[in-house]
Design a protein around this motif. Sequence first.
Motif, PDB file in Angstrom:
ATOM      1  N   TYR A  97       0.812  -1.881  -0.618  1.00  0.00           N
ATOM      2  CA  TYR A  97      -0.069   0.028  -0.437  1.00  0.00           C
ATOM      3  C   TYR A  97       1.217   0.964   0.343  1.00  0.00           C
ATOM      4  O   TYR A  97       0.393   2.689  -0.150  1.00  0.00           O
ATOM      5  N   ASP A  98       2.574   0.648   0.588  1.00  0.00           N
ATOM      6  CA  ASP A  98       2.962   2.463   0.453  1.00  0.00           C
ATOM      7  C   ASP A  98       3.361   3.061  -1.054  1.00  0.00           C
ATOM      8  O   ASP A  98       2.984   1.941  -2.044  1.00  0.00           O
ATOM      9  N   HIS A  99       3.554   4.040  -1.016  1.00  0.00           N
ATOM     10  CA  HIS A  99       4.086   5.405  -1.980  1.00  0.00           C
ATOM     11  C   HIS A  99       5.745   5.503  -2.157  1.00  0.00           C
ATOM     12  O   HIS A  99       5.812   6.036  -2.865  1.00  0.00           O
ATOM     13  N   SER A 100       5.930   5.335  -1.434  1.00  0.00           N
ATOM     14  CA  SER A 100       7.827   5.640  -1.506  1.00  0.00           C
ATOM     15  C   SER A 100       8.655   4.387   0.166  1.00  0.00           C
ATOM     16  O   SER A 100       7.819   5.094   0.538  1.00  0.00           O
ATOM     17  N   GLY A 101       9.943   4.427  -0.339  1.00  0.00           N
ATOM     18  CA  GLY A 101      10.886   4.002   0.234  1.00  0.00           C
ATOM     19  C   GLY A 101      10.435   4.797   2.107  1.00  0.00           C
ATOM     20  O   GLY A 101      10.728   4.370   3.368  1.00  0.00           O
ATOM     21  N   SER A 102      10.778   5.471   1.999  1.00  0.00           N
ATOM     22  CA  SER A 102      11.246   6.595   3.345  1.00  0.00           C
ATOM     23  C   SER A 102      10.375   7.093   3.699  1.00  0.00           C
ATOM     24  O   SER A 102      10.082   7.129   5.366  1.00  0.00           O
ATOM     25  N   HIS A 103       8.703   6.884   3.793  1.00  0.00           N
ATOM     26  CA  HIS A 103       7.606   6.828   4.045  1.00  0.00           C
ATOM     27  C   HIS A 103       7.694   5.473   4.461  1.00  0.00           C
ATOM     28  O   HIS A 103       6.709   5.586   6.107  1.00  0.00           O
ATOM     29  N   ALA A 104       7.825   4.558   4.008  1.00  0.00           N
ATOM     30  CA  ALA A 104       7.509   3.080   4.693  1.00  0.00           C
ATOM     31  C   ALA A 104       8.510   2.646   5.628  1.00  0.00           C
ATOM     32  O   ALA A 104       8.579   2.448   6.682  1.00  0.00           O
ATOM     33  N   VAL A 105       9.523   3.177   5.824  1.00  0.00           N
ATOM     34  CA  VAL A 105      10.486   3.607   7.037  1.00  0.00           C
ATOM     35  C   VAL A 105       9.752   4.072   8.148  1.00  0.00           C
ATOM     36  O   VAL A 105       9.945   3.603   9.200  1.00  0.00           O
ATOM     37  N   PHE A 106       9.632   5.242   8.188  1.00  0.00           N
ATOM     38  CA  PHE A 106       8.286   6.257   8.703  1.00  0.00           C
ATOM     39  C   PHE A 106       7.497   5.570   9.514  1.00  0.00           C
ATOM     40  O   PHE A 106       7.464   4.972  10.452  1.00  0.00           O
ATOM     41  N   VAL A 107       6.546   4.454   8.151  1.00  0.00           N
ATOM     42  CA  VAL A 107       5.629   3.537   9.181  1.00  0.00           C
ATOM     43  C   VAL A 107       5.436   2.300  10.188  1.00  0.00           C
ATOM     44  O   VAL A 107       5.539   2.203  11.133  1.00  0.00           O
ATOM     45  N   VAL A 108       7.331   1.400   9.512  1.00  0.00           N
ATOM     46  CA  VAL A 108       7.907   0.941   9.918  1.00  0.00           C
ATOM     47  C   VAL A 108       7.570   0.791  11.769  1.00  0.00           C
ATOM     48  O   VAL A 108       7.832   0.675  12.568  1.00  0.00           O
ATOM     49  N   VAL A 109       8.517   2.742  11.605  1.00  0.00           N
ATOM     50  CA  VAL A 109       8.446   2.562  13.075  1.00  0.00           C
ATOM     51  C   VAL A 109       8.318   3.105  14.179  1.00  0.00           C
ATOM     52  O   VAL A 109       7.803   2.561  14.985  1.00  0.00           O
ATOM     53  N   SER A 110       7.132   4.304  12.825  1.00  0.00           N
ATOM     54  CA  SER A 110       6.036   4.858  13.643  1.00  0.00           C
ATOM     55  C   SER A 110       4.989   3.624  14.366  1.00  0.00           C
ATOM     56  O   SER A 110       4.989   3.377  16.273  1.00  0.00           O
ATOM     57  N   VAL A 111       4.665   1.892  13.592  1.00  0.00           N
ATOM     58  CA  VAL A 111       4.169   1.642  13.971  1.00  0.00           C
ATOM     59  C   VAL A 111       4.579   0.791  15.348  1.00  0.00           C
ATOM     60  O   VAL A 111       3.253   0.285  16.581  1.00  0.00           O
TER      61      VAL A 111
END
Length: 252
Positions: A93-107
């Motif tokens: 569902y994600d659109h960028s690698g940098s945002h994916a890192v943010f999502v992983v850390v945030s979750v």
Amino acid sequence: MLPTTSRSRSSSSSSRANPMFLQYFRRIVKWQQMDVEYTFWQMLNLCTSPKVVYQHTKYHKQTKNQWARDDPAFIVICSLLLVVATLAYCATYDHSGSHAVFVVVSVFLSHFFITGAVIATCCWFLTNSYLREEAPNSHVVEQRVEWLYTFDVHCNSFFPMFVLLYVVHYFLSPLLITHGFIPLLLSNLLFMVGASYYHYLNFLGYDVLPFLERTTFFLYPIGIVIVLSPILILSGFNPSRYFMNMYFSQRL
């Protein structure tokens, strides 16, 4: 007249707590010292026979003289599984690698570690302040709930909820995030079961401690969850769409 309480007892218990934490954190970076097989056994039984797991907690107290685990394998493996599951969502569902890192850390921080630490601290304060049985006489050794044990209880309760709301939810997410009554109903039922089972395991974790009373208090949130679920369904609130929009709004 001799004093009925001993300051040395409380100081010795606090001095034992610090080495326990230090030893625990040292073992986190030493994978070969972790009992991985026993950890997976616990995870399986938490989903199928949770009372068996807490029966073994009594054995641990008898052999190790502490309720909390001295092996960080459960936390490490649970964290890794959470990261892998979040990466699977990001890949879909994600659109960028940098945002994916943010999502992983945030979750990881918000869903598991910080929330778990807050819940553990609240339960630690509640159990030690209000739920401990009064000692019948001054000669009985005072028992207290260890903070690390309350975090263990959170981790135990979190894992079955993780299976439902991260793994099962991932495979059902294409249906759950669509509009309509069926996705709305299934999403709320899934979250209701996951949250209810979390609080049930939370209750089992404290009910096994022989020096606590009125532990049915930890079952009360289940009633709140059951009452809220029909209200959320009637109001049209879809928790799957809400949380997916929180992290992947541009893809929904």
